[in-house]
Scaffold this active site. Structure first.
Site, PDB file in Angstrom:
ATOM      1  N   LYS A 162      19.039  70.378  17.512  1.00  9.83           N
ATOM      2  CA  LYS A 162      19.118  68.909  17.558  1.00  9.83           C
ATOM      3  C   LYS A 162      17.686  68.377  17.531  1.00  9.83           C
ATOM      4  CE  LYS A 162      21.206  65.128  20.258  1.00  9.83           C
ATOM      5  NZ  LYS A 162      21.944  64.748  21.468  1.00  9.83           N
ATOM      6  N   SER A 181      25.952  61.791  20.507  1.00  7.90           N
ATOM      7  CA  SER A 181      24.834  61.659  19.603  1.00  7.90           C
ATOM      8  C   SER A 181      24.471  62.917  18.832  1.00  7.90           C
ATOM      9  CB  SER A 181      23.598  61.200  20.386  1.00  7.90           C
ATOM     10  OG  SER A 181      23.229  62.204  21.321  1.00  7.90           O
ATOM     11  N   SER A 198      27.458  63.559  24.642  1.00  4.23           N
ATOM     12  CA  SER A 198      26.911  63.813  23.300  1.00  4.23           C
ATOM     13  C   SER A 198      27.115  65.214  22.747  1.00  4.23           C
ATOM     14  CB  SER A 198      25.427  63.486  23.272  1.00  4.23           C
ATOM     15  OG  SER A 198      25.267  62.115  23.140  1.00  4.23           O
TER      16      SER A 198
HETATM   17  N1  GLN Z   1      27.517  58.108  23.988  1.00  6.55           N
HETATM   18  C1  GLN Z   1      26.797  58.093  25.223  1.00  6.55           C
HETATM   19  C2  GLN Z   1      25.706  57.065  25.174  1.00  6.55           C
HETATM   20  O1  GLN Z   1      25.564  56.449  24.180  1.00  6.55           O
HETATM   21  C3  GLN Z   1      26.257  59.454  25.519  1.00  6.55           C
HETATM   22  C4  GLN Z   1      25.013  59.804  24.809  1.00  6.55           C
HETATM   23  C5  GLN Z   1      24.503  61.156  25.160  1.00  6.55           C
HETATM   24  O2  GLN Z   1      25.183  61.959  25.813  1.00  6.55           O
HETATM   25  N2  GLN Z   1      23.279  61.413  24.772  1.00  6.55           N
HETATM   26  O3  GLN Z   1      24.990  56.888  26.102  1.00  6.55           O
END
Ligand code: GLN
Length: 490
Positions: A66, A141, A165
């Protein structure tokens, strides 16, 4: 995991992975392809194998990173404009551990900029497509990582999970995705989002591969003082472990720290052949896609048939998790993103009349709208007039959620829930409606607030051919038994 050996060379494995990566170019999975670097490493491993020298447990296994993991290979941009041109001088501990075992990074994957999002549409590079349907989102994400594994480009990928994410994109693309107990894998060298909930984890095709990767990547790291003893070691840990929240507000409010509380340790003696599985009644409602509810019911019937017990739980305090998350996490984001000023990392806006303007212009041009939204919310909830009403309240709700899980795990060994209320949605459907995007996270964020582990298990396809995943949740430090139990379910 297919490792290199005398008959299959690392070079072959890497070349195959690179070829597949190029074949699927129109999914926009990669922010960087590491062709030269990966082939060089592969040849080094092949030379060792030829000489009969010892190679690691991941010898020649191609993987993807990532884009928020620091390493000198390729720019680390977290898919944000403001980090464009940033070549990291350091290597993340997790990356080092994987590479010490012979894993070979073939590319960096697309993500929501700074991991803010649930669809990978907030990336500076544009969105990644879903592995089952190109017109739909990859989830986020860590969207690029999930799709790379789902399309079989590589056998594993790294991810970060601050609020879902890893688990949500795993579910959207039909692969395993694991968010361990907070502190199980070192966060050193990973671009920080929210320091009290950030977790490092993986995407794989099987629970066996997840087990192997966890055994390699976990463990205490002097460079991250929140790290725990390794992933197998839960039997030796004291029964109650404080969740240490080292967060931004302490700095602004004269050392007033966020609340600390505890979650009971996982029981290493849990009988995996006849476990007690909790189902959260409060989550079984109209807002959850009927096909997901059906999949959960089917899994429960299967579990009962195989000798496990289903326990109904009521967890009313979980309804506060999303609101608490979207106060606590932006607060930590505002603090963590304050370091990007155009002086120290990556992109700098030119032609600013003075230093103040340079900071402002760089941040204005360099952050995505969602990054800016969170910086503003974070600074607002931490400001002296509003701290008690927002941040402190959210910290209290967090303690209630931790206590709620503690109570639940006195009645069951694991909890099984949907990962998110919806299947993969259409590209563009929610991107202009932040609140509906945030609602995607309603079932994933409670775990991050409590610091407990969760594993996405792929359980099949919807009528339209979209992937369906369920989330297996365990108490703090139950990581190993959770993955062992997933092997039983597979
Ligand atoms: N979707 C969640 C957010 O936007 C989680 C993001 C993540 O785990 N990095 O905060």
């Amino acid at each position: 995991m297919k490792t290199a050996n005398k008959t299959v060379s690392a070079e072959r494995l890497v070349k195959d992975a690179l070829e597949k990566a190029k074949f699927f170019a129109d999914y926009h999975i990669f922010t960087y392809l590491n062709e030269e670097g990966a082939l060089k490493k592969a040849r080094e491993i092949d030379a060792k194998i030829k000489k009969g020298e010892k190679v690691g447990r991941l010898a020649g296994v191609p993987y993807v990173l990532k884009d928020n993991f620091l390493s000198p290979e390729g720019e680390t941009t977290a898919s944000a404009h403001i980090l464009q041109g940033f070549n990291s001088p350091v290597t993340a501990t997790a990356v080092k551990k994987l590479e010490d075992e012979g894993a070979i990074m073939i590319g960096r994957t697309n993500m929501d900029a700074f991991a803010h999002g649930s669809s990978t549409e907030n990336s500076y590079f544009g969105p990644t497509s879903n592995a089952c349907d190109k017109e739909r989102v990859a989830g986020g994400s860590s969207g690029g990582s999930a799709v790379a594994v789902a399309l079989d480009i590589v056998e594993f990928a790294t991810g970060t999970d601050t609020g879902g994410s890893i688990r949500q994109p795993a579910s959207f693309n039909g692969v395993y995705g694991f968010k361990p107990t907070f502190g199980t894998i070192s966060r050193y060298g990973v671009v920080a989002m929210a320091s009290s909930t950030d977790c490092i984890g993986f995407f794989t095709k099987t629970p066996e591969d997840m087990d192997l990767l966890m055994s390699i990547a976990s463990g205490q790291d002097p460079k991250d003082l929140t790290t725990l003893p390794d992933y197998y070691n839960n039997a030796g840990e004291p029964a109650q472990v404080p969740l240490g929240h080292a967060v931004a507000p302490a700095r602004r409010h004269g050392g007033r720290a966020a609340s600390t509380s505890v979650v009971t340790c996982g029981d290493p003696q849990v009988n995996l052949r006849s476990a007690r599985i909790g189902i959260i009644k409060d989550f079984d409602n109209e807002s959850v896609d009927p096909e997901i509810r059906q999949a959960l019911k089917k899994k429960c019937d299967e579990l009962k048939k195989n000798g496990h017990e289903i326990v109904e739980l009521s967890m009313p305090n979980l309804k506060y998790a999303l609101a608490a998350y979207y106060i606590i996490v932006p607060a930590e984001i505002a603090s963590n993103l304050s370091r990007y000023d155009g002086v120290r990392y990556g992109f700098r806006s030119e032609n600013s009349k003075d230093l103040e303007a340079l900071y402002a212009n760089t941040r204005d041009e360099g952050f995505m709208p969602e990054n800016k939204r969170r910086i503003m919310i974070g600074n607002f909830v931490l400001s002296s007039g509003f701290y008690d009403a927002y941040f402190l309240k959210a910290a209290k709700a967090r303690t209630l959620i931790i206590e709620e899980y503690k109570k639940a795990f006195s009645k069951c060994d694991f909890i099984l829930t949907p990962v998110s209320p919806n299947l993969a949605f259409k590209l563009g459907e929610k991107v202009n409606d932040p609140v509906s995007m945030y609602l995607e996270d309603v079932m994933s964020v409670p775990l991050n607030l409590a610091g407990i582990p969760g594993l996405t298990i792929p359980v099949g396809k919807s009528k339209e051919g979209l992937a369906i995943g369920l989330q297996l949740i365990g108490p703090r430090r139950s990581d190993k038994s959770l993955i062992e139990f997933a092997k039983e379910l597979a």
